[in-house]
Write a protein that holds these residues in place. Structure first.
Motif, short mmCIF file in Angstrom:
data_model
loop_
_atom_site.label_atom_id
_atom_site.label_comp_id
_atom_site.label_asym_id
_atom_site.label_seq_id
_atom_site.Cartn_x
_atom_site.Cartn_y
_atom_site.Cartn_z
N ARG A 1 -18.82 -1.74 56.70
CA ARG A 1 -18.01 -0.59 56.31
C ARG A 1 -18.84 0.69 56.39
NH1 ARG A 1 -13.48 1.33 57.17
NH2 ARG A 1 -14.58 3.26 57.48
N GLU A 2 -20.10 0.64 55.95
CA GLU A 2 -20.97 1.82 56.02
C GLU A 2 -21.27 2.19 57.48
OE1 GLU A 2 -23.46 1.30 51.83
OE2 GLU A 2 -24.09 0.21 53.65
N THR A 3 -21.37 1.19 58.33
CA THR A 3 -21.61 1.45 59.75
C THR A 3 -20.40 2.13 60.37
OG1 THR A 3 -23.03 -0.52 59.83
CG2 THR A 3 -22.27 0.38 61.93
N VAL A 4 -19.21 1.64 60.05
CA VAL A 4 -17.98 2.27 60.55
C VAL A 4 -17.87 3.71 60.05
CG1 VAL A 4 -15.46 2.22 60.38
CG2 VAL A 4 -16.72 0.11 60.84
N ALA A 5 -18.18 3.92 58.79
CA ALA A 5 -18.10 5.27 58.22
C ALA A 5 -19.06 6.23 58.92
CB ALA A 5 -18.39 5.23 56.72
N ALA A 6 -20.25 5.75 59.26
CA ALA A 6 -21.22 6.59 59.96
C ALA A 6 -20.71 6.95 61.35
CB ALA A 6 -22.56 5.87 60.06
N LEU A 7 -20.11 5.99 62.05
CA LEU A 7 -19.56 6.27 63.38
C LEU A 7 -18.40 7.26 63.29
CD1 LEU A 7 -19.38 5.77 66.41
CD2 LEU A 7 -18.03 3.72 65.93
N GLU A 8 -17.51 7.06 62.34
CA GLU A 8 -16.38 7.98 62.18
C GLU A 8 -16.86 9.39 61.85
OE1 GLU A 8 -13.02 4.75 60.63
OE2 GLU A 8 -14.11 5.99 59.18
N ALA A 9 -17.86 9.50 60.98
CA ALA A 9 -18.38 10.82 60.61
C ALA A 9 -19.04 11.50 61.80
CB ALA A 9 -19.37 10.67 59.46
N ALA A 10 -19.76 10.73 62.61
CA ALA A 10 -20.42 11.31 63.77
C ALA A 10 -19.41 11.78 64.80
CB ALA A 10 -21.37 10.28 64.38
N LEU A 11 -18.37 11.00 65.05
CA LEU A 11 -17.32 11.41 65.98
C LEU A 11 -16.61 12.67 65.49
CD1 LEU A 11 -15.80 7.89 66.73
CD2 LEU A 11 -16.90 9.37 68.43
N GLU A 12 -16.29 12.68 64.20
CA GLU A 12 -15.58 13.82 63.62
C GLU A 12 -16.40 15.10 63.74
OE1 GLU A 12 -13.05 14.64 59.54
OE2 GLU A 12 -14.86 13.40 59.42
N ALA A 13 -17.70 15.02 63.44
CA ALA A 13 -18.56 16.20 63.50
C ALA A 13 -18.77 16.66 64.94
CB ALA A 13 -19.90 15.88 62.85
N TRP A 14 -18.89 15.73 65.86
CA TRP A 14 -19.17 16.06 67.26
C TRP A 14 -18.08 16.92 67.88
CZ3 TRP A 14 -16.55 13.76 71.62
CH2 TRP A 14 -17.14 14.04 72.86
N ALA A 15 -16.82 16.61 67.57
CA ALA A 15 -15.70 17.34 68.17
C ALA A 15 -14.97 18.24 67.20
CB ALA A 15 -14.72 16.34 68.78
N ASP A 16 -15.47 18.36 65.97
CA ASP A 16 -14.77 19.12 64.93
C ASP A 16 -13.32 18.65 64.85
OD1 ASP A 16 -14.39 20.96 62.91
OD2 ASP A 16 -13.93 22.61 64.28
N ALA A 17 -13.17 17.33 64.76
CA ALA A 17 -11.85 16.71 64.82
C ALA A 17 -11.15 16.72 63.47
CB ALA A 17 -11.97 15.28 65.33
N SER A 18 -9.84 16.66 63.52
CA SER A 18 -9.02 16.49 62.32
C SER A 18 -8.54 15.05 62.25
CB SER A 18 -7.80 17.42 62.36
OG SER A 18 -8.20 18.77 62.44
N GLU A 19 -8.39 14.53 61.03
CA GLU A 19 -7.89 13.18 60.89
C GLU A 19 -6.45 13.12 61.41
OE1 GLU A 19 -7.63 9.64 57.53
OE2 GLU A 19 -8.83 11.44 57.19
N GLY A 20 -6.16 12.11 62.21
CA GLY A 20 -4.84 12.03 62.81
C GLY A 20 -4.29 10.62 62.85
#
Length: 280
Positions: free
Chosen positions: A226-245
């Motif tokens: 779960r922590e690994t998934v959270a790190a990947l999601e956070a990195a993707l979100e920061a990289w593209a300045d994405a909004s949760e969708g």
């Protein structure tokens, strides 16, 4: 245009946090996301599981490399990717998968540059976890070509962790480059399960060979899945300045239809090498 000249954050990106789908549905959702992006909709970042466990075949892979009896007995789905390479066994614990989908004009036309741009959040995720991952720097010949993780290493898209002077693959990544959109998807190994991974193939392969070439996040960091998934999601979100969708109802309906008609069909999954789709 060269996508490196255009900041990704200027575009609309959505992050779809980890979901569980069947193998055919995961492949259909990638295709639908590409159509959405090409039609002017949001670009998509997604993290996902495969439920039930699935063997995803490379686009040109021979179906004779699959142990179909074992997959049926073990309730393992088999589907075929739009991307090349060898087969990958995905389960809900050892594997973490992601996709990045955007219009072609957003991204570099050079394949090497495109991989290195789209793998930035992947490397950031490993950094957040305290895992020293990098692109492969040393060549390694194939040990068993039908398995993605045992093919020859490629510095453009294979991510490795070096330990005791040896590079071991922790992530494989591939791109499907349509005329109007690019899909990059890949798998991160959270924990290595060589027996399960190799059992889906028709030939016997030494599990020690797999262990010598493949590593998992949990070999290098005391973190949960779960922590690994959270790190990947956070990195993707920061990289593209994405909004949760989320997916729209229309996208899900089209994906279910595409999964049933294409990615779950024997015509697609069991087709012989050299046969191409009649249409894109």
């Amino acid at each position: 245009m060269d996508g490196s000249d255009r900041p990704l954050a200027d575009c609309e990106w959505r992050l779809i946090r980890e979901e569980s789908w069947s193998g055919p549905m995961n492949m259909a959702l990638d295709e639908i996301a590409a159509e959405t992006a090409a039609d002017g909709g949001p670009r998509t970042l997604r993290v996902y599981q495969w439920d039930p466990s699935t063997l995803s075949l490379g686009y040109h892979q021979d179906p004779d490399t699959v142990d179909w009896d074992h997959c049926e007995a073990a309730d393992i789905d088999v589907t075929r990717r739009q991307t090349g390479g060898g087969g990958i066994y995905h389960d809900t614990h050892g594997d973490i998968s992601y996709s990045i989908v955007a219009p072609s004009d957003d991204l570099p036309s050079d394949l090497f540059d495109s991989y290195h741009l789209l793998c930035r959040p992947l490397l950031d995720a490993f950094d957040r976890l305290g895992v020293s991952a990098q692109f492969a720097e040393t060549e390694q010949p194939a040990a068993y070509a039908p398995s993605c993780y045992l093919r020859e290493r490629h510095p453009a898209h294979d991510v490795v962790v070096e330990a005791d002077g040896t590079e071991r693959k922790v992530s494989g990544n591939a791109q499907h480059r349509r005329t109007d959109a690019i899909v990059q998807h890949g798998s991160l190994t959270y924990t290595v399960r060589p027996e399960r991974h190799l059992a889906v193939f028709s030939d016997e392969v030494d599990t020690e060979t797999f262990r010598e070439r493949v590593t998992g996040v949990d070999d290098h960091a005391d973190v949960t899945r779960r922590e690994t998934v959270a790190a990947l999601e956070a990195a993707l979100e920061a990289w593209a300045d994405a909004s949760e969708g989320t997916w729209t109802d229309d996208e899900l309906a089209r994906a279910r239809e595409r999964a049933a008609e294409k990615y779950a069909s024997d015509e697609w999954t069991k087709r012989r090498p050299g046969r191409r789709e009649s249409s894109e």
